[in-house]
Design an enzyme around this catalytic site. Sequence first.
Site, short mmCIF file in Angstrom:
data_model
loop_
_atom_site.label_atom_id
_atom_site.label_comp_id
_atom_site.label_asym_id
_atom_site.label_seq_id
_atom_site.Cartn_x
_atom_site.Cartn_y
_atom_site.Cartn_z
N ASP A 33 0.86 -1.25 -0.16
CA ASP A 33 -0.03 0.10 -0.17
C ASP A 33 0.87 1.42 -0.18
OD1 ASP A 33 -1.77 2.11 0.54
OD2 ASP A 33 -3.16 0.60 1.68
N HIS A 47 -2.71 -0.47 -2.80
CA HIS A 47 -3.99 0.34 -2.07
C HIS A 47 -5.11 0.08 -3.18
CE1 HIS A 47 -5.97 3.16 0.57
NE2 HIS A 47 -6.59 3.81 -0.82
#
Length: 234
Positions: free
Chosen positions: A172, A203
């Site tokens: 992420d 993400h």
Amino acid sequence: MSGSSITIAAKDGGSFSAYLARPAGGAPAPAIVVIQEIFGVNAVMRGVADWLAGEGYVAIVPDLFWRIEPGIDITDQSKAEWDRAFQLFGAFDRDKGIIDIDATRAVAATLPGTNGKVGAVGYCLGGHMAYRTAAETAVDATVGYYGVGINDVLHLAPGIRKPLMLHVAEKDGFVPPEAQAKIADGLGGNPLVTIHTYLGQDHAFARIGGAHYDQASADLANRRTLDFFAAHLG
């Protein structure tokens, strides 16, 4: 199932809209509050609600940006929309957001056709707010997808008294490894908290149409989410 709009009274005055999706059939069902990303109550969030309705839940998506501008509905497909989304992210008052989520939870618990049980699921900004919802409201079970900034509010963790599941993207870009480690350390001792990490994922891996969408990981996370809600909202 069908989608409609309802109005919710804010606890501190005013009101805001919410998208409501109901399952087919008349049996009382649990409700789930869907907590938006930074793009507002858009097609992706309405799609999440419709998916949950198809799985037998009453799903409700409150417009959490109403205090800034009601009715935000943008996508992740242009730079202008991303710029607007980050502007909204910066302007959003998270403390008031929790007040509005809790107002939505209270309404969801008493909607016709519900059984009084209420869960919550959030994505991105909503994943952060899902964690706070678990810690600061009486929601019965909560799921957060790739929440940003949870590591900054771990002091709220003692408030978690109902089950919480977090889906974490290993790669992420908004939640670096040190933040992920801090979250794991801060929450790992709570038996009510389950953390799943998706190796190699970035993400928003579950956002259909997004640059980082990964169907296999999204399907796994969504199956875990449904199993979790079935276990705790039945």
